[in-house]
Design an enzyme around this catalytic site. Structure first.
Site, PDB file in Angstrom:
ATOM      1  CD  GLU A   1      -2.982  -1.080   2.303  1.00 55.92           C
ATOM      2  OE1 GLU A   1      -2.705  -0.405   3.310  1.00 55.92           O
ATOM      3  OE2 GLU A   1      -4.005  -1.786   2.225  1.00 55.92           O
TER       4      GLU A   1
ATOM      5  CD  GLU B   1      -3.823  -5.849   3.588  1.00 51.81           C
ATOM      6  OE1 GLU B   1      -4.739  -5.036   3.872  1.00 51.81           O
ATOM      7  OE2 GLU B   1      -2.625  -5.660   3.850  1.00 51.81           O
TER       8      GLU B   1
END
Length: 513
Positions: A290, A421
């Site tokens: 991320e 995720e």
């Protein structure tokens, strides 16, 4: 068969041993057999050697000089009844349905100072088919298929406090082998181990990683290997919002800063890869997690002429080059390449896959929590086409799921894709929980239909509501609360059930009303 399970005898067995406690420590059973002159305990019969995956009863008879007791090692076997005639005790045990792999447990019978163990096995669920062995995998798409449905060891090695990462800093106890065995039994095929390296990195130019931290990571990777789980490790919170050394906000506008970041990235990944150079292809590396400038994809990346995207592409190339230079199995190891913020649309529009000396060993990595107001924040209690207006967000329904996954596999055609995720938080209210289960099932089926691997984010939280993603106790491997096991079984069914009558449409048609 799992390496760990091989340590158990799956055939039923029994052996008696004498306790080592002294006579004054021993408290006799309340009803000794009349005329008992010598203690004895033996298993006389077992109704059958292995329970079916659907669950059934197993009867065990025990001959003993005193009234025996039974202690069961796992909760999926429970005692239904017991009685005794003369010196023969008959126990009936209920074996719960199995949603995952073949499993085994132990029942310990005790009579006076004597104990004897019986091992009970249960067949695997037929809706959890064996995935391709890694020996059969030759492409990134096949590797994504082998990863299948996975799970994140979240808020564990990615946790940190005051600039130092620590396994227990965010409240989870240290991970154990039992956890990984439980994951495999539950039906997960892979585990992602997010790792923050802050506070364990030496000074430039070597950036030497602390040996104790790396040793503990290696120990947990071994746990996963022992359980037969494919495994991903990464560099996690060292970047993310540009708060630490993986600072894309400044690297994108400062060539010297970017060069320093790439030097550290190369040094760290070479060390990590060298440590695991002899590990087989069950182990995969993911560059980072991320990466963004602090605005979650809505910052300077939107108006800087593509500088941050280009910088991230450079970092991905640095990662690949460092791993390939580390020798051993790293020459052909499969690698995860994340897009900006792991946002699917930003990845589709801006990710350029690195050049690689290995053929077809790179997989595209994204995350999926759409809509975050439902999946993460629990602001809304309902989701999908049957959700009530005002109780669900105005976007992000079923079409968003299928469109996103179709766009990913379309843009990266011929390339493996995985969602590192995803998830939806546990709800306290039964109706809200039914929409959560529907979301999980729909997303899992949609991913499986596109051969996209999928990793649930489990942060160990036992709460409900915002960011409450806990499924398993990270130390014991036991389910958290009463809602975790149904959620896991829903995901396993959604991802693996290959019954022709079970489709994305049938899931859609059975949405909560």
């Amino acid at each position: 068969m799992l390496k760990y399970i091989k340590t158990f005898a799956v055939a039923l067995f029994a052996s008696a041993t004498l306790w080592s406690c002294s006579d004054d420590e021993y408290q006799p059973d309340p009803v000794p057999t009349p005329g008992d002159t010598e203690a004895y305990l033996s298993v006389e019969s077992v109704s059958h050697e292995k329970a079916s995956a659907d669950g059934e009863e197993i009867t065990i008879t025990v001959k003993s000089s005193r009234v025996p007791t039974a202690k069961i090692a796992d909760t999926w076997v429970t005692r239904k009844s017991s009685d005794r005639t003369d010196d023969i005790a008959t126990f009936v045990f209920s074996v719960a349905p199995n949603s995952g792999l073949e499993r085994a447990t132990t029942i310990t019978f005790t009579s006076g100072k004597l104990t004897t163990d019986v091992s009970i096995a249960q067949e695997a669920n037929s809706n959890v088919p064996d995935l391709p062995t890694l020996e059969d995998v030759s492409t990134s798409i096949e590797y994504a298929q082998a990863l299948g449905l996975g799970w994140n060891l979240g808020n564990q090695f990615d946790s940190h406090s005051n600039g130092v990462s620590s396994e227990t800093a965010w409240g989870n106890a240290a991970a154990t082998q039992d956890l990984f065995i439980a994951l495999a039994h539950a039906g997960f095929r892979s585990v992602r181990i997010p790792i923050t390296w802050l506070g364990h990195i030496g000074e430039a130019p070597d950036y030497t990683i602390d040996a104790a931290w790396l040793d503990r990571i290696a120990e947990v990777v071994d746990y996963a290997e022992n359980a037969g789980l494919r495994t991903i490790i990464n560099i996690h919170h060292d970047g993310a919002d540009s708060a630490y050394w993986l600072d894309i906000k400044n690297a994108a506008t400062d060539a010297a800063k970017n060069a320093a970041v790439k030097a550290q990235l190369a040094a760290m990944w070479k060390q990590i890869a060298e440590r695991f150079a002899d590990k087989g292809q069950f182990l995969m590396f993911e560059a980072f997690n991320e990466i963004h400038d602090g605005k979650w994809g809505w910052g300077d990346n939107r108006n800087d002429g593509g500088k941050q995207y280009a910088t991230l592409n450079e970092w991905n190339q640095t990662f690949v080059d460092a791993v390939r230079s580390a020798g051993g199995n790293n020459a052909t190891r499969f690698l995860g390449i994340p897009g900006y913020c792991t946002n699917p649309s930003l990845t589709i529009d801006n990710l350029v896959l690195p050049d690689d000396t290995a053929n077809d060993r790179l997989l595209v990595a994204v995350h999926f929590y759409d809509p975050t107001t439902f999946a993460i924040e629990a602001k809304y209690t309902e989701w999908g086409h049957t959700g009530t207006a005002g109780k669900k967000d105005t976007w992000g329904d079923e079409n968003n799921v299928t469109d996103t996954f179709a766009s990913l596999t379309g843009k990266f055609s011929g390339r493996g894709v995985y969602v590192g995720e995803f998830g939806a938080t546990t709800r306290a209210d039964d109706r809200a929980e039914s929409f959560r289960l529907y979301y999980l099932e729909y997303v899992c089926r949609a991913a499986a239909d596109k051969d996209i691997a999928l990793f649930f984010w489990d942060n160990g939280s036992a709460a409900t509501g915002k960011e409450a993603f806990g499924l398993f106790n990270h130390a014991t491997g036991s389910y958290i609360g009463t809602k975790s096991q149904p959620a896991v079984e829903t995901m396993v069914r959604g991802y693996y059930n290959d019954d022709p009558a079970y489709t994305l449409q049938t899931i859609y048609d059975n949405a909560p009303m």
